[in-house]
Design a protein around this motif. Structure first.
Motif, mmCIF file in Angstrom:
data_model
loop_
_atom_site.group_PDB
_atom_site.id
_atom_site.type_symbol
_atom_site.label_atom_id
_atom_site.label_comp_id
_atom_site.label_asym_id
_atom_site.label_seq_id
_atom_site.Cartn_x
_atom_site.Cartn_y
_atom_site.Cartn_z
ATOM 1 N N ARG A 1 29.292 32.736 33.654
ATOM 2 C CA ARG A 1 29.141 32.306 35.035
ATOM 3 C C ARG A 1 30.478 32.324 35.750
ATOM 4 N NH1 ARG A 1 28.493 28.060 37.943
ATOM 5 N NH2 ARG A 1 29.555 26.776 36.449
ATOM 6 N N HIS A 2 31.542 31.909 35.008
ATOM 7 C CA HIS A 2 32.841 31.913 35.650
ATOM 8 C C HIS A 2 33.403 33.322 35.759
ATOM 9 C CE1 HIS A 2 32.687 27.747 35.696
ATOM 10 N NE2 HIS A 2 32.871 27.565 34.417
ATOM 11 N N LEU A 3 32.884 34.199 34.912
ATOM 12 C CA LEU A 3 33.532 35.497 34.821
ATOM 13 C C LEU A 3 32.800 36.550 35.600
ATOM 14 C CD1 LEU A 3 35.089 36.051 31.361
ATOM 15 C CD2 LEU A 3 35.980 36.810 33.518
ATOM 16 N N GLY A 4 32.422 36.277 36.814
ATOM 17 C CA GLY A 4 32.134 37.399 37.665
ATOM 18 C C GLY A 4 30.745 37.625 38.183
ATOM 19 N N ILE A 5 29.672 37.105 37.580
ATOM 20 C CA ILE A 5 28.357 37.493 38.074
ATOM 21 C C ILE A 5 28.225 37.316 39.581
ATOM 22 C CG2 ILE A 5 25.903 36.925 38.064
ATOM 23 C CD1 ILE A 5 25.975 36.736 35.171
ATOM 24 N N PRO A 6 28.648 36.175 40.131
ATOM 25 C CA PRO A 6 28.427 36.040 41.576
ATOM 26 C C PRO A 6 29.415 36.864 42.396
ATOM 27 C CG PRO A 6 29.477 34.071 40.703
ATOM 28 C CD PRO A 6 29.261 34.990 39.552
ATOM 29 N N GLN A 7 30.434 37.435 41.741
ATOM 30 C CA GLN A 7 31.434 38.166 42.501
ATOM 31 C C GLN A 7 31.131 39.657 42.488
ATOM 32 O OE1 GLN A 7 34.373 36.683 40.018
ATOM 33 N NE2 GLN A 7 34.742 34.836 41.184
ATOM 34 N N PRO A 8 31.323 40.309 43.624
ATOM 35 C CA PRO A 8 31.086 41.752 43.666
ATOM 36 C C PRO A 8 32.098 42.490 42.791
ATOM 37 C CG PRO A 8 32.091 40.973 45.703
ATOM 38 C CD PRO A 8 31.753 39.769 44.900
ATOM 39 N N VAL A 9 31.700 43.664 42.299
ATOM 40 C CA VAL A 9 32.519 44.397 41.335
ATOM 41 C C VAL A 9 33.899 44.793 41.878
ATOM 42 C CG1 VAL A 9 32.649 46.492 39.950
ATOM 43 C CG2 VAL A 9 30.555 45.158 39.989
ATOM 44 N N PRO A 10 34.020 45.301 43.121
ATOM 45 C CA PRO A 10 35.365 45.693 43.589
ATOM 46 C C PRO A 10 36.326 44.506 43.607
ATOM 47 C CG PRO A 10 33.674 46.326 45.181
ATOM 48 C CD PRO A 10 32.998 45.551 44.123
ATOM 49 N N TYR A 11 35.815 43.338 44.027
ATOM 50 C CA TYR A 11 36.634 42.134 44.047
ATOM 51 C C TYR A 11 37.121 41.792 42.644
ATOM 52 C CZ TYR A 11 37.810 37.214 44.760
ATOM 53 O OH TYR A 11 38.460 36.016 44.796
ATOM 54 N N LEU A 12 36.187 41.845 41.685
ATOM 55 C CA LEU A 12 36.521 41.518 40.305
ATOM 56 C C LEU A 12 37.538 42.512 39.741
ATOM 57 C CD1 LEU A 12 35.644 39.359 38.269
ATOM 58 C CD2 LEU A 12 34.124 41.049 37.280
ATOM 59 N N THR A 13 37.365 43.786 40.079
ATOM 60 C CA THR A 13 38.323 44.806 39.626
ATOM 61 C C THR A 13 39.714 44.473 40.126
ATOM 62 O OG1 THR A 13 36.524 46.357 39.938
ATOM 63 C CG2 THR A 13 38.697 47.283 39.486
ATOM 64 N N ARG A 14 39.795 44.142 41.424
ATOM 65 C CA ARG A 14 41.086 43.772 42.001
ATOM 66 C C ARG A 14 41.696 42.600 41.259
ATOM 67 N NH1 ARG A 14 39.294 44.872 47.602
ATOM 68 N NH2 ARG A 14 40.291 46.859 47.966
ATOM 69 N N LEU A 15 40.860 41.570 41.028
ATOM 70 C CA LEU A 15 41.356 40.349 40.411
ATOM 71 C C LEU A 15 41.858 40.619 38.995
ATOM 72 C CD1 LEU A 15 41.767 37.379 40.678
ATOM 73 C CD2 LEU A 15 39.386 37.000 40.067
ATOM 74 N N VAL A 16 41.050 41.379 38.230
ATOM 75 C CA VAL A 16 41.430 41.654 36.840
ATOM 76 C C VAL A 16 42.707 42.497 36.808
ATOM 77 C CG1 VAL A 16 40.747 42.910 34.764
ATOM 78 C CG2 VAL A 16 39.151 41.349 35.841
ATOM 79 N N SER A 17 42.811 43.492 37.701
ATOM 80 C CA SER A 17 44.041 44.290 37.745
ATOM 81 C C SER A 17 45.232 43.408 38.102
ATOM 82 C CB SER A 17 43.968 45.411 38.778
ATOM 83 O OG SER A 17 42.671 45.847 38.948
ATOM 84 N N PHE A 18 45.019 42.522 39.062
ATOM 85 C CA PHE A 18 46.107 41.643 39.478
ATOM 86 C C PHE A 18 46.603 40.807 38.308
ATOM 87 C CE2 PHE A 18 47.850 37.697 41.123
ATOM 88 C CZ PHE A 18 48.707 38.147 42.101
ATOM 89 N N LEU A 19 45.655 40.198 37.582
ATOM 90 C CA LEU A 19 46.038 39.306 36.485
ATOM 91 C C LEU A 19 46.736 40.077 35.373
ATOM 92 C CD1 LEU A 19 42.809 37.136 36.378
ATOM 93 C CD2 LEU A 19 45.072 36.382 37.097
ATOM 94 N N THR A 20 46.206 41.267 35.043
ATOM 95 C CA THR A 20 46.824 42.054 33.979
ATOM 96 C C THR A 20 48.219 42.487 34.390
ATOM 97 O OG1 THR A 20 44.599 42.874 33.605
ATOM 98 C CG2 THR A 20 46.356 43.929 32.372
ATOM 99 N N LEU A 21 48.329 42.979 35.630
ATOM 100 C CA LEU A 21 49.629 43.432 36.109
ATOM 101 C C LEU A 21 50.630 42.285 36.119
ATOM 102 C CD1 LEU A 21 50.935 45.992 37.287
ATOM 103 C CD2 LEU A 21 50.505 45.060 39.556
#
Lengths: 443, 443
Positions: B1-21
């Motif tokens: 639930r915390h990891l993305g279902i309610p969030q759209p995929v492009p947003y999640l991609t941005r967030l995951v890239s941001f955190l990894t970077l």
């Protein structure tokens, strides 16, 4: 700042005594349940060996069915609140539905849960005990407030929730001897935010429980998780992509597992809506006994089986399993657990998930060993698989920390964390966690 | 639930890239600082050995003073925000004073902090790097938002705080290779409550950092913490009362340490209010070089010294220290660190605390070994002492988890947790944490 300066000393004394007492009582209670389960398991195994094989099998089957029926009987007569894992209810309480869910914290639920759990695991159903243990710890916390010395603490509603969170932590900590994992899990259980003040309370309570665990599980009376002894080179740095692949696979399997649990439950409700609970439990207990009886690895206490799968020795040196057992274990347990979780009796999810994941991971590792040679240590894949499958089912990152504490070392830290994170992400792409699914199913 | 279902995929991609970077960039930056520090240390040691002893000593002293003066010069010219640990400022930002503290997140602060830190540690001052590393990671997080791809994320104020919390976690994780400890510390840094959604963000970011750490610190270029290898019987179950006593002692010493830091700073302010910063730093650098030069253990990189103290071998088998060094190490470092923390240059607290605690614990353990014989393994007391003294100074329970990750095993889990909890409780009975004290001091 969190640990007392603004609080008067008598209040702090009360609070610290409460937390320590809660930790000790919960851990002792959980140990006694374990002792009873092992007594039943030992008695059933003795019975099986003493008499003629055919008669032994009959007695084994009969005792399995009788115990499982007894398990659901306790739930039916004492309290239906005791059915299932208990974690979803605790989650609702911690999210603020305290007054609506109060019934789940009565003394009769405690007895129904404990007796039902002993009979279900003793009867050989592949269910876990950590969800029920968390529920039991929360009931103990709620009931400890009745002691006059602690009554003053009860007035503070925020503190009441904080101690329930600490009870969650100790329930998990005393099931595995994993205090840090327990506290982290209690953070993740929270719906939206976590009061930082409750952190030290959780640690203190879980630590008291873990010390009791540490003390009691050295006796040969009950099985405990053994520490693993991987060498640094056992967890190869270049193998990280293989561990990651295992994480993705476990995320997929976890999501599939949740689909299966839901599918089986819904099919049963649609086709046979009014089935008698005793008939249902009896049927599953029979199938479970028939399937698990012939293979030693299947009938073993899950902790012993997990210890075997985690070992760093090659396949031909293990006593308890070969290729056939290794291939069939995940399949058989996957199906049996998926069926058992819908039954009206106490049933936890962690331990069966650990076992399924460890089986899948070991199989994955053994296949890799055939391909890449001796650089691959399949035991490390079993550890990673156990953590990742459990994370895929529960969607809790703290599974990784519980695995660290269960195995007693951190050589496999990076692979486990990577696999767990991937399993949670992949799982969440398909469905909700098993706990949320169970809540939705039973509405 | 915390990891993305309610969030759209492009947003999640941005967030995951941001955190990894963020994790990767912060870890690389921290590694480069470490590399520079080691370059300076190696050059100074070479210089010392190549020339005549007297000249070598002169060069050693001169380079120490010059580097320390340079360190405070960077802070004076680039930004005074870079002075001190940085953790107190980050705590204020995370508590909601984002707009008021924004100046601490500028690029010039990043350079002042990094250059100042390299010079201060390279110059032989006994200061740590984890507080400054946390500050640096937060600045990197703040600056990464400038990249157009991530600009959308910046609008969400809650997310901005969550990524700063993740940056805290990665700062600590990349200083020690301790992802779980870093995340836990970032939870404890929060003033009142922790958003459970930020948990996975912290884990992902810290894990990215820890993977880079894991990869880079295998090179022989820089020192890293070594894992310990205690046997199960090394951590005796009956010795728990001795470990607990050490915890209480470390709590008392931690409180005393905070009093000393405050006392020295206030005395200086009262008696010599307008002292020139260069004169001050030069004086302390001279004393520090004079005291640390003659003894090998004192002049060693703190990580190497801690590794030595943690080792499970008896005293006579260690290369670097005997009784005299062991008795004098905690006293000398205690006073030097207490003086250094008030200086106007970047200075962390964790590593010096680890070293002082490890020294005290090893001494405690060696004395116990004389009394009780070979059943006592002094290395385990060094580990417990390091965690407990750091907890007594920072009042953070997550010190225990950082120690677990640094030592790579969990055999000493219960003793460390007990000692840490006691140290925090005992310390809180006397005064506030060092961070809170530093904030109050400088107001």
């Amino acid at each position: 700042r969190h640990l007392g300066i603004p609080q008067p000393v008598p209040y702090l004394t009360r609070l610290v005594s409460f937390l320590t007492l809660l930790g000790v009582v919960a851990a002792l209670f959980i140990f006694l349940i374990d002792l009873a389960v092992h007594g039943i398991e030992a008695a059933r195994n003795q019975l099986r060996q003493l008499v003629h094989p055919a008669l032994g099998f009959g007695l084994y089957l009969l005792s399995a069915v009788a115990l499982c029926l007894l398990s659901t009987f306790w739930c039916a007569t004492l309290s239906k609140e005791a059915e299932g894992s208990g974690l979803p209810q605790m989650k609702s309480i911690l999210s603020g539905f305290y007054d609506r869910m109060k019934d789940a914290l009565k003394v009769r639920v405690l007895f129904a849960k404990a007796l039902g759990l002993i009979c279900a695991i003793g009867g050989g159903l592949p269910v876990g005990w950590e969800g029920p243990n968390v529920h039991i710890s929360c009931i103990i916390a709620h009931q400890l407030y009745r002691i006059p010395f602690f009554r003053e603490l009860k007035r503070d509603r925020s503190l009441r929730l904080q101690t329930l969170a600490a009870a969650c932590a100790v329930g998990l900590a005393s099931s595995f001897g994993a205090p840090v994992g327990g506290v982290l899990y209690s953070i993740e259980t929270m719906a939206s935010f976590y009061l930082v003040q409750s952190f030290w309370k959780g640690v203190m309570c879980a630590l008291a429980g873990a010390m009791i665990y540490d003390l009691l599980y050295t006796t040969p009376l009950v099985e405990a998780f053994e520490g693993t002894t991987f060498d640094p080179q056992d967890v190869g740095r270049v193998q990280i992509f293989l561990y990651a692949a295992l994480g993705v696979l476990m995320g997929l399997l976890g999501a599939l597992f949740i689909c299966c649990v839901r599918g089986i439950y819904e099919m049963r409700m649609r086709r046979y809506p009014g089935t008698n609970r005793y008939f249902l439990v009896g049927a599953v207990a029979t199938v479970s006994a028939l399937v698990q009886y012939p293979v030693r690895l299947f009938a073993l206490d899950p902790r012993a089986a997990i210890n075997d799968l985690f070992r760093a020795v090659p396949l031909k040196m293990t006593d308890n399993f070969g290729w056939i057992e290794l291939v069939s274990l995940p399949i058989v347990k996957f199906l049996l657990v998926a069926v058992s979780l819908g039954l009206p009796l106490p049933a936890g999810i962690f331990i069966p998930s650990f076992l399924i994941g460890a089986g899948c991971g070991r199989l994955f590792g053994e296949v890799l060993r055939l391909v890449f040679g001796a650089a691959v240590v399949p035991g490390t894949y079993a550890v990673v698989g156990a953590a990742a499958f459990t994370a895929g089912v529960t969607r809790a990152l703290s599974c990784s920390v519980i695995i660290f504490e269960v195995t007693g070392q951190l050589r496999h830290m990076v692979p486990v964390l990577v696999a767990v994170l991937l399993a949670v992400i992949v799982g969440n792409a398909f469905n909700r966690s098993l706990y949320d699914t169970l809540v939705l199913m039973k509405q």
